[in-house]
Design a protein around this motif. Structure first.
Motif, PDB file in Angstrom:
ATOM      1  N   ARG A 151      10.055  45.691  30.693  1.00  0.00           N
ATOM      2  CA  ARG A 151      10.604  44.781  31.712  1.00  0.00           C
ATOM      3  C   ARG A 151      10.045  45.132  33.090  1.00  0.00           C
ATOM      4  N   THR A 162      13.218  36.895  27.813  1.00  0.00           N
ATOM      5  CA  THR A 162      13.019  37.707  26.619  1.00  0.00           C
ATOM      6  C   THR A 162      14.372  38.198  26.133  1.00  0.00           C
ATOM      7  N   ASP A 163      14.386  39.008  25.101  1.00  0.00           N
ATOM      8  CA  ASP A 163      15.654  39.481  24.554  1.00  0.00           C
ATOM      9  C   ASP A 163      15.877  40.947  24.909  1.00  0.00           C
ATOM     10  N   ASP A 164      17.048  41.457  24.565  1.00  0.00           N
ATOM     11  CA  ASP A 164      17.413  42.803  25.010  1.00  0.00           C
ATOM     12  C   ASP A 164      16.717  43.914  24.228  1.00  0.00           C
ATOM     13  N   ALA A 178      17.121  37.110  18.118  1.00  0.00           N
ATOM     14  CA  ALA A 178      16.532  37.200  19.453  1.00  0.00           C
ATOM     15  C   ALA A 178      16.152  35.826  19.968  1.00  0.00           C
ATOM     16  N   VAL A 208      16.799  38.556  30.804  1.00  0.00           N
ATOM     17  CA  VAL A 208      17.048  39.179  29.502  1.00  0.00           C
ATOM     18  C   VAL A 208      18.231  38.478  28.849  1.00  0.00           C
ATOM     19  N   THR A 226      12.055  46.936  26.145  1.00  0.00           N
ATOM     20  CA  THR A 226      12.403  48.222  26.741  1.00  0.00           C
ATOM     21  C   THR A 226      12.439  48.117  28.265  1.00  0.00           C
ATOM     22  N   ASP A 277      10.124  36.683  22.658  1.00  0.00           N
ATOM     23  CA  ASP A 277      10.942  37.823  22.248  1.00  0.00           C
ATOM     24  C   ASP A 277      10.157  39.116  22.460  1.00  0.00           C
TER      25      ASP A 277
END
Length: 261
Positions: A248, A239-241, A77, A260, A244, A216
């Motif tokens: 977001r 942030t990373d995927d 991440a 993302v 949720t 993250d």
């Protein structure tokens, strides 16, 4: 793989074991022996390694990273966030990097960019940091001008903290600043476990035309002890995927531009 990427990959191989052989470079990077030798010679000219018969050895490094860097959580991440952050940085920019594992990953991503690592008479990038481990990484890259703030070393994080930092950060301007956090709450904003680190991070962010939070998904909806500036200081968060859709949306509703990775 272009030459700049290849040189960076050779340094990564060297870091794995402290030494590297021409045959190893040929096998791992799929290049000819002549190319491998030329790359080692080029890195030796920049004093990034010492050539040996058939390969090279690393220069001695006089520091060891704290445990937080050795046991990094969510490395994939953070690498994705780092790539997204690097994508925001144009060649020639002046950026700020705080300490922490995500900022360290951003430094790695910047050093792997061919346009930045291309040899030139002037620096391709200027990085201002209060993290001495990041400064050590960047100092090996002559294409990057590295500016280190003053301050007292925080043994847990290798970040420089305290009033001496103000003298440098208060006299410069940044295009972008990438600030890591221990938590980011949509209402409270970004927070850190340490009030001294929080104060430096807030000051660095305030000197940037575009301050960016990098966090993250595990940091979202979390609160730590010390607020990093006022809640509206940061317009953007990367942030990373794993974040949720609900997380977001809460950040977006609080005014953040959410990227993302």
């Amino acid at each position: 793989m272009n030459r700049a990427e290849r040189l960076s990959a050779v340094l990564d191989l060297l870091a794995e074991g402290g030494q590297v052989e021409v045959d190893q470079i040929v096998e791992r990077l799929d290049v000819s022996p002549a190319t491998a030798r030329r790359d080692l010679d080029a890195l030796a000219e920049q004093q990034l390694l010492t050539r040996t018969r058939g390969g090279a050895v690393a220069h001695s490094v006089a520091y060891d990273l704290p445990i937080r860097y050795k046991n990094q959580q969510n490395p994939e991440a953070k690498a994705a966030i780092a790539r997204a952050a690097s994508g925001l940085v144009p060649r020639g920019a002046v950026i700020g990097l705080c300490g922490g594992t995500t900022a360290t990953a951003i430094a790695d991503a910047l050093m792997s960019r061919a346009d930045i690592m291309e040899p030139s008479p002037e620096p391709s990038l200027t990085v201002v940091t209060n993290a001495i481990n990041i400064a050590m990484q960047l100092a090996m890259r002559p294409q990057i001008k590295t500016v280190v703030t003053g301050g007292v070393v925080h043994a847990r994080s290798y970040e420089l903290v305290g009033s001496y930092v103000d003298a440098v950060l208060g006299s410069i301007t940044l295009d972008l600043a990438f600030i890591g956090v221990n938590g980011v709450d949509p209402v409270v904003g970004p927070t850190s476990h340490d009030e001294r680190e929080a104060a430096v991070n807030a000051l660095m962010a305030s000197r940037a035309a575009h301050p960016v939070l990098v966090a993250d998904a595990s940091k979202i909806d979390k609160r730590a002890f010390a607020a990093i500036g006022h809640r509206r200081l940061f317009p953007t968060i990367i942030t990373d995927d794993a974040a949720t859709p609900e997380q977001r949306q809460r950040l977006t509703d609080s005014g953040y531009d959410v990227i993302v990775a």
